[in-house]
Design a protein around this motif. Structure first.
Motif, PDB file in Angstrom:
ATOM      1  N   ASN A 166       0.990  -0.923  -0.157  1.00 39.54           N
ATOM      2  CA  ASN A 166      -0.086   0.046  -0.042  1.00 39.54           C
ATOM      3  C   ASN A 166       1.045   1.322  -0.035  1.00 39.54           C
ATOM      4  O   ASN A 166       1.760   1.466   0.978  1.00 39.54           O
ATOM      5  CB  ASN A 166      -0.893  -0.050   1.344  1.00 39.54           C
ATOM      6  N   PRO A 167       0.954   2.126  -0.880  1.00 39.54           N
ATOM      7  CA  PRO A 167       1.555   3.273  -1.098  1.00 39.54           C
ATOM      8  C   PRO A 167       1.769   4.009  -0.179  1.00 39.54           C
ATOM      9  O   PRO A 167       2.435   5.093   0.290  1.00 39.54           O
ATOM     10  CB  PRO A 167       1.284   3.893  -2.362  1.00 39.54           C
ATOM     11  N   ARG A 168       0.418   4.099   0.640  1.00 38.77           N
ATOM     12  CA  ARG A 168       0.258   5.024   1.659  1.00 38.77           C
ATOM     13  C   ARG A 168       1.164   4.687   3.060  1.00 38.77           C
ATOM     14  O   ARG A 168       1.574   5.525   3.774  1.00 38.77           O
ATOM     15  CB  ARG A 168      -1.119   5.223   2.230  1.00 38.77           C
ATOM     16  N   ASP A 169       0.875   3.350   3.393  1.00 39.87           N
ATOM     17  CA  ASP A 169       1.598   3.200   4.563  1.00 39.87           C
ATOM     18  C   ASP A 169       2.393   1.717   4.539  1.00 39.87           C
ATOM     19  O   ASP A 169       3.109   1.437   5.614  1.00 39.87           O
ATOM     20  CB  ASP A 169       0.542   2.946   5.827  1.00 39.87           C
ATOM     21  N   GLY A 170       2.904   1.219   3.272  1.00 36.59           N
ATOM     22  CA  GLY A 170       3.734   0.263   2.980  1.00 36.59           C
ATOM     23  C   GLY A 170       3.176  -1.014   3.613  1.00 36.59           C
ATOM     24  O   GLY A 170       3.794  -2.238   3.454  1.00 36.59           O
ATOM     25  N   ASN A 171       1.822  -1.224   4.322  1.00 34.31           N
ATOM     26  CA  ASN A 171       1.294  -2.334   4.406  1.00 34.31           C
ATOM     27  C   ASN A 171       0.849  -3.408   3.464  1.00 34.31           C
ATOM     28  O   ASN A 171       0.652  -2.861   2.249  1.00 34.31           O
ATOM     29  CB  ASN A 171       0.073  -2.296   5.312  1.00 34.31           C
ATOM     30  N   PRO A 172       0.774  -4.660   3.444  1.00 31.33           N
ATOM     31  CA  PRO A 172       0.349  -5.550   2.384  1.00 31.33           C
ATOM     32  C   PRO A 172      -1.104  -5.336   2.070  1.00 31.33           C
ATOM     33  O   PRO A 172      -1.996  -5.215   2.784  1.00 31.33           O
ATOM     34  CB  PRO A 172       0.615  -6.892   3.039  1.00 31.33           C
ATOM     35  N   ALA A 173      -1.105  -5.223   0.928  1.00 29.98           N
ATOM     36  CA  ALA A 173      -2.347  -5.237   0.216  1.00 29.98           C
ATOM     37  C   ALA A 173      -2.546  -6.312  -0.759  1.00 29.98           C
ATOM     38  O   ALA A 173      -1.660  -7.050  -1.212  1.00 29.98           O
ATOM     39  CB  ALA A 173      -2.686  -3.941  -0.669  1.00 29.98           C
ATOM     40  N   LEU A 174      -3.797  -7.028  -1.195  1.00 31.67           N
ATOM     41  CA  LEU A 174      -4.156  -8.107  -1.797  1.00 31.67           C
ATOM     42  C   LEU A 174      -4.449  -7.691  -3.374  1.00 31.67           C
ATOM     43  O   LEU A 174      -5.432  -6.764  -3.388  1.00 31.67           O
ATOM     44  CB  LEU A 174      -5.268  -8.958  -1.294  1.00 31.67           C
TER      45      LEU A 174
ATOM     46  N   PRO B 273      -5.512   4.238  -1.647  1.00 36.83           N
ATOM     47  CA  PRO B 273      -3.964   4.091  -1.480  1.00 36.83           C
ATOM     48  C   PRO B 273      -3.051   5.185  -2.514  1.00 36.83           C
ATOM     49  O   PRO B 273      -1.905   5.393  -2.280  1.00 36.83           O
ATOM     50  CB  PRO B 273      -3.641   2.956  -1.756  1.00 36.83           C
ATOM     51  N   TYR B 274      -3.943   6.070  -3.249  1.00 38.54           N
ATOM     52  CA  TYR B 274      -3.257   6.666  -4.298  1.00 38.54           C
ATOM     53  C   TYR B 274      -3.508   8.123  -4.097  1.00 38.54           C
ATOM     54  O   TYR B 274      -4.751   8.478  -4.076  1.00 38.54           O
ATOM     55  CB  TYR B 274      -3.464   6.104  -5.645  1.00 38.54           C
ATOM     56  N   SER B 275      -2.542   8.991  -3.930  1.00 36.41           N
ATOM     57  CA  SER B 275      -2.826  10.409  -3.621  1.00 36.41           C
ATOM     58  C   SER B 275      -2.919  11.383  -4.681  1.00 36.41           C
ATOM     59  O   SER B 275      -3.279  12.576  -4.384  1.00 36.41           O
ATOM     60  CB  SER B 275      -1.701  10.810  -2.548  1.00 36.41           C
ATOM     61  N   THR B 276      -2.596  11.061  -5.754  1.00 39.68           N
ATOM     62  CA  THR B 276      -2.746  11.947  -6.969  1.00 39.68           C
ATOM     63  C   THR B 276      -3.485  11.318  -8.061  1.00 39.68           C
ATOM     64  O   THR B 276      -3.689  10.130  -8.195  1.00 39.68           O
ATOM     65  CB  THR B 276      -1.315  12.402  -7.491  1.00 39.68           C
ATOM     66  N   GLU B 277      -3.938  11.979  -8.974  1.00 35.58           N
ATOM     67  CA  GLU B 277      -4.746  11.314 -10.179  1.00 35.58           C
ATOM     68  C   GLU B 277      -3.845  10.535 -10.965  1.00 35.58           C
ATOM     69  O   GLU B 277      -4.136   9.603 -11.752  1.00 35.58           O
ATOM     70  CB  GLU B 277      -5.537  12.517 -10.857  1.00 35.58           C
ATOM     71  N   ASP B 278      -2.708  11.131 -11.306  1.00 36.63           N
ATOM     72  CA  ASP B 278      -1.223  10.439 -11.994  1.00 36.63           C
ATOM     73  C   ASP B 278      -1.473   8.941 -11.483  1.00 36.63           C
ATOM     74  O   ASP B 278      -0.994   7.947 -12.210  1.00 36.63           O
ATOM     75  CB  ASP B 278      -0.165  11.277 -12.119  1.00 36.63           C
ATOM     76  N   GLU B 279      -1.168   8.969 -10.032  1.00 33.75           N
ATOM     77  CA  GLU B 279      -0.997   7.590  -9.570  1.00 33.75           C
ATOM     78  C   GLU B 279      -2.198   6.595  -9.939  1.00 33.75           C
ATOM     79  O   GLU B 279      -2.020   5.491  -9.933  1.00 33.75           O
ATOM     80  CB  GLU B 279      -0.852   7.839  -8.093  1.00 33.75           C
ATOM     81  N   LEU B 280      -3.352   7.287  -9.539  1.00 33.38           N
ATOM     82  CA  LEU B 280      -4.484   6.442  -9.974  1.00 33.38           C
ATOM     83  C   LEU B 280      -4.402   5.941 -11.610  1.00 33.38           C
ATOM     84  O   LEU B 280      -4.465   4.503 -11.737  1.00 33.38           O
ATOM     85  CB  LEU B 280      -5.634   7.154 -10.004  1.00 33.38           C
ATOM     86  N   LEU B 281      -4.159   6.827 -12.552  1.00 27.34           N
ATOM     87  CA  LEU B 281      -4.243   6.080 -13.943  1.00 27.34           C
ATOM     88  C   LEU B 281      -3.024   5.381 -14.297  1.00 27.34           C
ATOM     89  O   LEU B 281      -3.134   4.842 -14.944  1.00 27.34           O
ATOM     90  CB  LEU B 281      -4.379   7.597 -14.906  1.00 27.34           C
ATOM     91  N   LEU B 282      -1.829   5.738 -13.328  1.00 23.06           N
ATOM     92  CA  LEU B 282      -0.919   4.650 -13.686  1.00 23.06           C
ATOM     93  C   LEU B 282      -1.136   3.094 -13.300  1.00 23.06           C
ATOM     94  O   LEU B 282      -0.655   2.349 -13.906  1.00 23.06           O
ATOM     95  CB  LEU B 282       0.272   5.229 -12.801  1.00 23.06           C
ATOM     96  N   GLN B 283      -1.942   2.756 -12.695  1.00 19.28           N
ATOM     97  CA  GLN B 283      -2.478   1.491 -12.364  1.00 19.28           C
ATOM     98  C   GLN B 283      -3.098   0.746 -13.639  1.00 19.28           C
ATOM     99  O   GLN B 283      -3.235  -0.436 -13.661  1.00 19.28           O
ATOM    100  CB  GLN B 283      -3.531   1.559 -11.081  1.00 19.28           C
ATOM    101  N   PHE B 284      -3.494   1.418 -14.569  1.00 19.62           N
ATOM    102  CA  PHE B 284      -4.125   0.944 -15.726  1.00 19.62           C
ATOM    103  C   PHE B 284      -2.834   0.482 -16.942  1.00 19.62           C
ATOM    104  O   PHE B 284      -3.055  -0.274 -17.885  1.00 19.62           O
ATOM    105  CB  PHE B 284      -4.950   1.931 -16.647  1.00 19.62           C
TER     106      PHE B 284
ATOM    107  N   MET C  38     -12.575  12.353  -3.374  1.00 15.09           N
ATOM    108  CA  MET C  38     -12.971  11.201  -2.235  1.00 15.09           C
ATOM    109  C   MET C  38     -11.903   9.868  -2.419  1.00 15.09           C
ATOM    110  O   MET C  38     -11.194   9.427  -1.702  1.00 15.09           O
ATOM    111  CB  MET C  38     -14.331  10.557  -2.513  1.00 15.09           C
ATOM    112  N   LEU C  39     -11.755   9.670  -3.877  1.00 14.14           N
ATOM    113  CA  LEU C  39     -10.777   8.653  -4.063  1.00 14.14           C
ATOM    114  C   LEU C  39      -9.290   8.897  -3.876  1.00 14.14           C
ATOM    115  O   LEU C  39      -8.596   8.033  -3.052  1.00 14.14           O
ATOM    116  CB  LEU C  39     -10.751   8.298  -5.652  1.00 14.14           C
ATOM    117  N   LEU C  40      -8.819  10.194  -3.900  1.00  8.97           N
ATOM    118  CA  LEU C  40      -7.764  10.442  -3.459  1.00  8.97           C
ATOM    119  C   LEU C  40      -7.383  10.507  -2.022  1.00  8.97           C
ATOM    120  O   LEU C  40      -6.218  10.408  -1.568  1.00  8.97           O
ATOM    121  CB  LEU C  40      -7.177  11.739  -4.117  1.00  8.97           C
ATOM    122  N   GLN C  41      -8.311  11.019  -1.268  1.00  7.65           N
ATOM    123  CA  GLN C  41      -8.220  11.097  -0.043  1.00  7.65           C
ATOM    124  C   GLN C  41      -8.372   9.782   0.763  1.00  7.65           C
ATOM    125  O   GLN C  41      -7.727   9.454   1.742  1.00  7.65           O
ATOM    126  CB  GLN C  41      -9.556  11.719   0.629  1.00  7.65           C
ATOM    127  N   TRP C  42      -9.206   8.715   0.323  1.00  4.74           N
ATOM    128  CA  TRP C  42      -9.483   7.305   0.884  1.00  4.74           C
ATOM    129  C   TRP C  42      -8.864   6.039   0.165  1.00  4.74           C
ATOM    130  O   TRP C  42      -8.891   5.037   0.805  1.00  4.74           O
ATOM    131  CB  TRP C  42     -10.762   7.331   1.139  1.00  4.74           C
TER     132      TRP C  42
END
Length: 419
Positions: free
Chosen positions: A100-108, A228-239, A222-226
């Protein structure tokens, strides 16, 4: 859905409520359902237009997820969704751990290369009770599996899906967050979703604005606040690794067990995901036989690799389950039997109707060193019930149910003469 509330949702109520009602989510799943209804956000509740849609309280997310007692059963629901996408061209499903980019904890992570979801489909997926699966071969039918499974594994899930439409490709992002709903004091389920469409002239994806820029911005914030991704570029990078079509599911804030340890164990085996069983492994019985301890009938409870290898009766050669970078080898339990026999059982329904049920009966090849007997029930190619008993009889029954309603009479018939 946030789309349905775009005209009446007060943006400040979703962000300022954290000060009014902190309500941190308990990290232990079986204790996380204690939702204090009395401290919900008044601004949120008063903004609901009850004439247009049904409001579902966030507490339902948790209570709905308790239908899964076992974490692997929840993962199997998500694998079913990917397996159903074979008809839409899916060739693989990946299950892995990511940070998880926010805290480094594992995500599935669960990702497939199926047909993906368009903006309408992702809203149906994240709504309750809707299913477009009409095929008799599809595993999922009731439109509830995604919600129960993701919320059973973690408090929050974000979905990325890219779909090829006839007109132009689309990509959508949706968030289902128990943490967000609890900490903002919402007394209804709000699901922020944003959509993008490919623009052939610019060669880029641009936002779809059916409800205007303000509504899009509210959902995105709301997506950016809650998430794991804090910017729109980070969100779109997931594609980037999805390709032309497919779906990526990231479940984070994974639940802890009653002892306070991560329920899913990613460390014991780097090529597997295990149930965190602690030092109590194999201590319930007095068995010291290594064949017994390492038998599939014992280990499938704890090993996702073993469980997923028997999850489907048949898997097409074009499809692979890839667990933590290595393909899961399909295992047909019938191959573990000796002196096996196939029996066609025809139960009578109402005295007249007969529906055939195929059963494979035999003795485990490891008998008598492994004292196990039991049965496995498959319906629509999917393992729906596993029952192994550790006694002196070594019989295993593999049942393929044509009609699940016939399970009980079939079971009575089979168990009586065999055991």
């Amino acid at each position: 859905m946030s789309d349905q509330d775009s005209t009446s949702m007060d943006e400040s109520s979703l962000f300022s409520a954290t000060v009014v009602c902190p309500a941190p989510v308990c990290r232990q799943f079986w204790k996380a359902g204690n939702y204090d209804i009395g401290h919900g956000s008044k601004a949120t509740s008063q903004s609901i237009d009850v004439k247009n849609h049904l409001c579902v309280h966030p507490m339902f997310l948790h209570s709905n997820a308790t239908s899964h007692k076992w974490a692997f059963g929840a993962i199997a629901e998500l694998l079913d969704n990917a397996f159903d996408e074979i008809q839409n061209g899916a060739t693989f499903v990946v299950i892995d751990k990511i940070p998880n980019p926010r805290d480094g904890n594992p995500a599935l992570l669960i990702q497939d290369d199926g047909g993906g979801m368009d903006p309408e489909a992702i809203r149906h997926c994240m709504s309750f009770g809707f299913s477009a699966k009409k095929s008799k071969t599809s595993i999922g039918q009731y439109g509830n599996g995604f919600k129960t499974s993701t919320m059973r594994l973690g408090a929050d899930v974000i979905v990325f899906s890219r779909h090829l439409k006839e007109r132009s490709p689309t990509q959508s992002i949706g968030l289902l967050s128990y943490t967000f709903l609890r900490q903002t004091g919402c007394n209804k389920i709000v699901v922020p979703v944003v959509d993008y469409e490919f623009n052939a002239s610019t060669g880029k994806y641009g936002p779809i604005l059916p409800h205007g820029k303000k509504h899009f911005s509210l959902n995105l914030s709301m997506l950016l606040q809650w998430s794991p991704y804090s910017t729109e570029d980070e969100l779109l990078l997931q594609f980037d690794d999805i390709g032309q079509h497919g779906t990526k599911i990231v479940i984070y804030n994974l639940w802890l067990n009653d002892e306070g340890h991560m329920e899913l164990d990613f460390d014991s085996d780097v090529e597997d995901i295990c149930i965190n069983r602690g030092p109590k492994l194999f201590q319930k019985g007095k068995h010291v036989n290594p064949i017994y301890d390492q038998h599939m009938a014992n280990l499938y409870h704890y090993s996702l690799r073993i469980y997923s290898s028997i999850l489907y009766l048949r898997i097409p050669q074009c499809f692979r389950i890839i667990l933590r970078g290595r393909v899961v080898e399909h295992h047909n339990i019938a191959n573990d039997l000796k002196f096996w026999e196939i029996i066609l059982y025809r139960p009578h329904i109402g005295g007249n109707v007969e529906v055939p049920v195929l059963t494979t009966i035999g003795f485990l090849k490891d008998a008598p060193h492994v004292n196990i007997h039991g049965f496995n029930v498959y319906h629509r190619n999917r393992l729906i019930l596993v029952s192994f008993l550790f006694r002196n009889t070594q019989t295993v029954i593999i049942i393929k149910i044509v009609n699940p309603l016939l399970f009980l009479p079939c079971l009575r018939y089979l168990i009586s003469p065999v055991f």
